[in-house]
Design an enzyme around this catalytic site. Structure first.
Site, PDB file in Angstrom:
ATOM      1  N   CYS A  96       0.779  -1.349  -0.001  1.00  0.00           N
ATOM      2  CA  CYS A  96       0.084   0.188   0.033  1.00  0.00           C
ATOM      3  C   CYS A  96       0.911   1.322  -0.004  1.00  0.00           C
ATOM      4  O   CYS A  96       1.994   1.219   0.352  1.00  0.00           O
ATOM      5  CB  CYS A  96      -0.940   0.040   1.214  1.00  0.00           C
ATOM      6  SG  CYS A  96      -1.754  -1.520   1.527  1.00  0.00           S
ATOM      7  N   ARG A 105       5.065   0.199  -6.231  1.00  0.00           N
ATOM      8  CA  ARG A 105       5.057  -0.708  -4.698  1.00  0.00           C
ATOM      9  C   ARG A 105       4.181  -1.759  -4.867  1.00  0.00           C
ATOM     10  O   ARG A 105       4.097  -2.659  -4.226  1.00  0.00           O
ATOM     11  CB  ARG A 105       4.623   0.063  -3.785  1.00  0.00           C
ATOM     12  CG  ARG A 105       5.614   1.299  -3.372  1.00  0.00           C
ATOM     13  CD  ARG A 105       4.827   2.174  -2.163  1.00  0.00           C
ATOM     14  NE  ARG A 105       4.872   1.559  -1.032  1.00  0.00           N
ATOM     15  CZ  ARG A 105       5.945   1.894  -0.139  1.00  0.00           C
ATOM     16  NH1 ARG A 105       6.905   2.376  -0.357  1.00  0.00           N
ATOM     17  NH2 ARG A 105       5.637   1.071   1.321  1.00  0.00           N
ATOM     18  N   TRP A 162      -2.904  -2.762  -1.615  1.00  0.00           N
ATOM     19  CA  TRP A 162      -2.605  -4.052  -1.873  1.00  0.00           C
ATOM     20  C   TRP A 162      -3.399  -4.955  -0.804  1.00  0.00           C
ATOM     21  O   TRP A 162      -2.940  -5.105   0.299  1.00  0.00           O
ATOM     22  CB  TRP A 162      -1.070  -4.351  -1.687  1.00  0.00           C
ATOM     23  CG  TRP A 162      -0.641  -5.568  -2.231  1.00  0.00           C
ATOM     24  CD1 TRP A 162      -0.278  -5.853  -3.569  1.00  0.00           C
ATOM     25  CD2 TRP A 162      -0.187  -6.802  -1.663  1.00  0.00           C
ATOM     26  NE1 TRP A 162       0.116  -7.039  -3.742  1.00  0.00           N
ATOM     27  CE2 TRP A 162       0.348  -7.636  -2.529  1.00  0.00           C
ATOM     28  CE3 TRP A 162      -0.249  -7.050  -0.022  1.00  0.00           C
ATOM     29  CZ2 TRP A 162       0.484  -8.957  -2.247  1.00  0.00           C
ATOM     30  CZ3 TRP A 162       0.230  -8.377   0.077  1.00  0.00           C
ATOM     31  CH2 TRP A 162       0.513  -9.193  -0.870  1.00  0.00           C
ATOM     32  N   ASN A 192      -1.753   1.776   5.727  1.00  0.00           N
ATOM     33  CA  ASN A 192      -0.793   0.595   5.316  1.00  0.00           C
ATOM     34  C   ASN A 192      -0.576  -0.260   6.495  1.00  0.00           C
ATOM     35  O   ASN A 192      -0.267   0.013   7.628  1.00  0.00           O
ATOM     36  CB  ASN A 192       0.705   1.043   4.922  1.00  0.00           C
ATOM     37  CG  ASN A 192       0.332   2.174   3.621  1.00  0.00           C
ATOM     38  OD1 ASN A 192      -0.770   2.257   3.278  1.00  0.00           O
ATOM     39  ND2 ASN A 192       1.395   2.693   3.190  1.00  0.00           N
ATOM     40  N   GLY A 193      -0.543  -1.665   6.045  1.00  0.00           N
ATOM     41  CA  GLY A 193      -0.362  -2.510   7.315  1.00  0.00           C
ATOM     42  C   GLY A 193      -1.298  -3.469   7.505  1.00  0.00           C
ATOM     43  O   GLY A 193      -2.229  -3.705   6.908  1.00  0.00           O
ATOM     44  N   GLU A 202      17.425 -17.839  -8.692  1.00  0.00           N
ATOM     45  CA  GLU A 202      17.174 -16.389  -8.801  1.00  0.00           C
ATOM     46  C   GLU A 202      16.692 -16.309 -10.391  1.00  0.00           C
ATOM     47  O   GLU A 202      15.748 -15.613 -10.488  1.00  0.00           O
ATOM     48  CB  GLU A 202      18.341 -15.698  -8.749  1.00  0.00           C
ATOM     49  CG  GLU A 202      18.327 -14.164  -9.174  1.00  0.00           C
ATOM     50  CD  GLU A 202      17.179 -13.323  -8.420  1.00  0.00           C
ATOM     51  OE1 GLU A 202      16.473 -13.803  -7.433  1.00  0.00           O
ATOM     52  OE2 GLU A 202      16.788 -12.249  -8.849  1.00  0.00           O
ATOM     53  N   LYS A 241      13.065 -15.108 -11.292  1.00  0.00           N
ATOM     54  CA  LYS A 241      12.840 -13.902 -12.220  1.00  0.00           C
ATOM     55  C   LYS A 241      11.880 -14.225 -13.369  1.00  0.00           C
ATOM     56  O   LYS A 241      10.889 -13.421 -13.488  1.00  0.00           O
ATOM     57  CB  LYS A 241      14.187 -13.408 -12.953  1.00  0.00           C
ATOM     58  CG  LYS A 241      15.172 -12.543 -12.235  1.00  0.00           C
ATOM     59  CD  LYS A 241      14.550 -11.038 -11.852  1.00  0.00           C
ATOM     60  CE  LYS A 241      14.022 -11.032 -10.750  1.00  0.00           C
ATOM     61  NZ  LYS A 241      14.624 -10.993  -9.274  1.00  0.00           N
ATOM     62  N   GLU A 294       8.019 -14.812 -11.826  1.00  0.00           N
ATOM     63  CA  GLU A 294       7.380 -13.471 -11.305  1.00  0.00           C
ATOM     64  C   GLU A 294       6.915 -12.719 -12.353  1.00  0.00           C
ATOM     65  O   GLU A 294       5.828 -12.063 -12.307  1.00  0.00           O
ATOM     66  CB  GLU A 294       9.004 -12.808 -10.653  1.00  0.00           C
ATOM     67  CG  GLU A 294       8.503 -11.890  -9.668  1.00  0.00           C
ATOM     68  CD  GLU A 294       9.607 -11.212  -8.830  1.00  0.00           C
ATOM     69  OE1 GLU A 294       9.535 -10.673  -7.978  1.00  0.00           O
ATOM     70  OE2 GLU A 294      10.832 -11.476  -9.451  1.00  0.00           O
ATOM     71  N   HIS A 338      17.775 -37.005  -8.637  1.00  0.00           N
ATOM     72  CA  HIS A 338      17.242 -37.350  -7.252  1.00  0.00           C
ATOM     73  C   HIS A 338      15.653 -37.079  -7.308  1.00  0.00           C
ATOM     74  O   HIS A 338      14.872 -36.805  -6.205  1.00  0.00           O
ATOM     75  CB  HIS A 338      17.801 -36.646  -6.013  1.00  0.00           C
ATOM     76  CG  HIS A 338      19.427 -37.147  -5.903  1.00  0.00           C
ATOM     77  ND1 HIS A 338      19.678 -38.345  -5.583  1.00  0.00           N
ATOM     78  CD2 HIS A 338      20.696 -36.418  -6.350  1.00  0.00           C
ATOM     79  CE1 HIS A 338      20.904 -38.544  -5.447  1.00  0.00           C
ATOM     80  NE2 HIS A 338      21.225 -37.450  -5.897  1.00  0.00           N
ATOM     81  N   LYS A 384       6.313  -4.423  -4.467  1.00  0.00           N
ATOM     82  CA  LYS A 384       7.840  -3.928  -4.452  1.00  0.00           C
ATOM     83  C   LYS A 384       8.121  -4.195  -3.067  1.00  0.00           C
ATOM     84  O   LYS A 384       9.192  -4.693  -2.731  1.00  0.00           O
ATOM     85  CB  LYS A 384       7.908  -2.585  -4.836  1.00  0.00           C
ATOM     86  CG  LYS A 384       9.339  -2.174  -5.028  1.00  0.00           C
ATOM     87  CD  LYS A 384       9.985  -2.956  -5.913  1.00  0.00           C
ATOM     88  CE  LYS A 384      11.529  -2.800  -6.138  1.00  0.00           C
ATOM     89  NZ  LYS A 384      12.408  -4.088  -6.723  1.00  0.00           N
TER      90      LYS A 384
HETATM   91  O1  M6R Z   1      13.439  -5.420  -0.244  1.00  0.00           O
HETATM   92  P1  M6R Z   1      13.679  -6.627  -0.039  1.00  0.00           P
HETATM   93  O2  M6R Z   1      15.018  -6.873  -0.664  1.00  0.00           O
HETATM   94  O3  M6R Z   1      13.812  -7.001   1.600  1.00  0.00           O
HETATM   95  O4  M6R Z   1      12.723  -7.515  -0.740  1.00  0.00           O
HETATM   96  C1  M6R Z   1      12.922  -9.031  -0.550  1.00  0.00           C
HETATM   97  C2  M6R Z   1      11.755  -9.674  -1.568  1.00  0.00           C
HETATM   98  O5  M6R Z   1      10.491  -9.283  -1.223  1.00  0.00           O
HETATM   99  C3  M6R Z   1      12.173  -9.118  -3.020  1.00  0.00           C
HETATM  100  O6  M6R Z   1      13.637  -9.598  -3.290  1.00  0.00           O
HETATM  101  C4  M6R Z   1      11.290 -10.061  -3.912  1.00  0.00           C
HETATM  102  O7  M6R Z   1      11.595 -11.417  -4.075  1.00  0.00           O
HETATM  103  C5  M6R Z   1      11.704  -9.438  -5.353  1.00  0.00           C
HETATM  104  N1  M6R Z   1      10.309  -9.194  -6.016  1.00  0.00           N
HETATM  105  C6  M6R Z   1      12.388 -10.401  -6.371  1.00  0.00           C
HETATM  106  O8  M6R Z   1      12.355  -9.918  -7.716  1.00  0.00           O
END
Ligand code: M6R
Length: 612
Positions: free
Chosen positions: A2, A27, A74, A98-99, A485, A489, A492, A508, A607
């Protein structure tokens, strides 16, 4: 997650609120809303939309106001819908939040018993009814909000407006909120970028602070109701965020811009090493030499992509410093019974510095007596940085694309510096080795630049790949976390199901998935494990699997109809993960581009993950 923007100014602030919400779109959100106070009647008008901020702009375009609150939501409690969108209103008061309010069920029952009627499924709505309830017996909105906050359990940043009052009252606990001091008004926002067009003078609120923003200035108290002097008790910071950082320029997406910024931000993050042959531990904070001298283990806590940078660092730290390094997902660590080691260096890695689980995990480690804490972060004044004794600030600049790219590679650069530093202190990294590692780091931006030049070839792969539904990513050693990673990516932003595996694990279990419809992406640097990896790739090829191999120039992997090879310009030793991940970032980006997904704002994601 949010976002909040609030303003009280001497002119119409509706365009500013819309611009601020637009800047917070990165965000992640699923609905948006604002409450405007009519300057003549003092009445509140609310607009809410489950579309984009642009819809809200359209709805409110013929309205003006000089004080107002606005929000992007959000969803946590209650589906994304207009009735759940903020602001929530009751008795002439509107609230954005927010929260998460953890005790909302008990508060809702208490308020229902008092006759308050709830019209949403959110936890937030209890806040507005509680303020209305307490305002009946308090002298002003400020006091009612302060009293309300004392009854809230959980995480919040709130902004509150009331009919007839020419002010906005804000408070925070666990979620970020800052004030902006402008020439034509005063403001509040969850992120400085929202206020960029009106002020750079920023005041960060601390846990439990309550502030009233009006044209006359700011009135504030801390969590114990002690009055605060803005500028003294809460210093004024001048934000250095540039407008260019929050704009796409000539790029199609922020993610693409951020991928291509990597040579520059790596150079900025490594600026302090200059032409040096040797590193000072002071780059991690004034007390780092003393703290590091006593460290016998490292515990890294992080989430998502930041967790993956921690996994790479484990290989570096154990190899260079010879001390045990554990890497834990913050949300797991904070709730499990572990064995505390007060001599362990606890490293929190976070791009945003706001991630609720990472912040809580550091607090938890401290509560277990582990006080040697280091924040590795891209946000200077963030909660995680403030929570830790030591800090290293990466200089990735603002990262807007939800998929983390430049934040990851700058974290890797910083973690490599940490491994060298610990290795030097422990007597395992010689002066000669140190000088070599620093030389490699200085060359890193140029090496990344050469990987970026592979974009045209990567685009061709992406086109072939876009109709796939699943993918396996394989890597070994240092490149196993890069496989994780790469898979993160891809899933996501392209929504293709992908899993990362250490290549040695293939037989395995995951080998059972391999057939002509399961593409396997492999990271094949020319390192000590290459021959082992080649055997793993043979296992895929002999089961009709199609291989996409990111190899080094000299990896000697032979292409065939079902083995596609893309060669990175040079092998880069211990820093090779930084190069290989850039190629995978470009790959995911172009697959998503072909698929036409919302690359910078993938569905369901935010974000900054400021709630559990
Ligand atoms: O702000 P942070 O690095 O603590 O965020 C951690 C994860 O939420 C963040 O890396 C998330 O996995 C990304 N969307 C990955 O691309």
């Amino acid at each position: 997650m949010c976002g909040i923007v609030a303003a009280v100014a001497d002119g119409n602030i509706v365009p500013l609120l819309i611009e601020g919400l637009t800047r917070l779109e990165y965000r992640g959100y699923d609905s948006a809303g604002l409450a405007l106070r009519d300057d003549t009647s003092g009445k509140l008008t609310r607009f809410r939309s489950i579309g984009r901020v642009a819809d809200l702009a359209e709805q409110s375009k013929n309205h003006t106001a000089t004080s107002s609150i606005a929000h992007t939501r959000w969803a946590t409690h209650g589906a994304p819908s207009e009735r759940n969108a903020h602001p929530h209103m009751s008795g002439g008061i509107a609230v954005v939040h927010n929260g998460i309010i953890e005790n909302y069920v008990a508060l809702r029952e208490m308020l229902r018993a008092q006759g308050y009627v709830f019209s949403s499924d959110t936890d937030t709505e209890v806040i507005v009814h509680l303020i209305v309830h307490l305002a009946k017996t308090t002298p002003d909105l400020f006091t009612a909000v302060a009293q309300t906050c004392k009854q809230l359990e959980g995480i919040y940043a709130i902004a509150v407006i009331r009919e007839g009052d020419n002010c906005v009252v804000v408070s925070r606990h666990g979620a970020p909120l800052l004030l902006g001091l402008g020439e034509h008004g005063n403001y509040a926002a969850s992120d400085a970028s929202a206020l960029l067009s009106v002020t750079r003078k920023i005041v960060y609120l601390e846990e439990g602070d309550v502030a009233e923003i009006s044209l006359a200035g700011i009135r504030a108290v801390d969590a114990g109701d002690t009055p605060l002097k803005i500028g003294i008790d809460r210093p004024i910071h001048i934000s250095t965020l540039s407008a260019a950082e929050v704009e796409k320029g000539d790029y199609a997406h922020f993610m693409q811009k951020e991928i291509f910024e990597q040579p520059e931000v790596l150079a900025a993050t490594l600026e302090m090493i200059g032409g040096a042959q040797s590193l000072s531990p002071n780059i991690f904070g004034a007390s780092a030499p003393e703290v590091f001298a006593d460290v016998n283990a490292v515990l890294i806590l992080a989430c998502g992509t930041s967790f993956h940078s921690g996994l790479v660092a484990r290989y570096w730290i154990e190899q260079l410093a010879g001390i045990p390094c554990t890497v834990e997902i913050a949300s797991e660590y904070r709730y499990r019974v572990s064995v505390p080691n007060p001599r362990q260096l606890v490293v929190a890695i976070s791009q945003s510095g706001e991630t609720a689980d990472t912040l809580a995990s550091i607090k938890f480690a401290k509560s277990l007596g582990m006080g040697k804490t280091l924040a590795l972060c891209n946000a200077p004044e963030s909660a995680i940085v403030r929570e830790c004794a030591l800090r290293f600030l990466t200089r990735a600049g603002k990262e807007i694309g939800v998929a983390s790219t430049k934040a990851f590679t700058t974290q890797l650069a910083a973690l490599f510096l940490l491994a060298i530093t610990l290795g030097k202190i422990g007597g395992r990294v010689s002066a000669k080795d140190e000088a070599e590692y620093l030389k490699d780091l200085r060359h890193l931006p140029l090496a990344v630049q050469k990987v970026l030049a592979l974009e045209p070839a990567i685009k061709i792969w992406a086109q072939r790949f876009a109709d796939k539904h699943h993918a396996l990513f394989l890597g070994r050693g240092l490149h196993y976390p890069i496989a994780l990673e790469g898979a993160l990516k891809l899933k996501e932003i392209s929504y293709i199901h992908a899993e990362g595996y250490p290549a040695g694990e293939l037989k395995h279990g995951p080998l059972a998935l391999v057939d002509e419809n399961m593409p396997v992406i492999s990271i094949a640097p020319n390192d000590a494990l290459l021959s082992k990896l080649k055997s793993n790739l043979e296992e895929v090829a002999s089961r009709s699997g199609e291989l996409y191999v990111f190899a080094d120039a000299d990896s000697a992997i032979i292409e065939s109809a079902r083995v596609h090879v893309l060669r990175l310009p040079e092998h880069y030793g211990l820093l090779s993960p930084v190069l290989h991940v850039v190629a995978l970032q470009l790959f995911s980006y172009h697959v998503a581009l072909v698929k036409g997904t919302d690359i910078d704002k993938p569905r369901n994601l935010a974000k900054s993950v400021t709630v559990e």
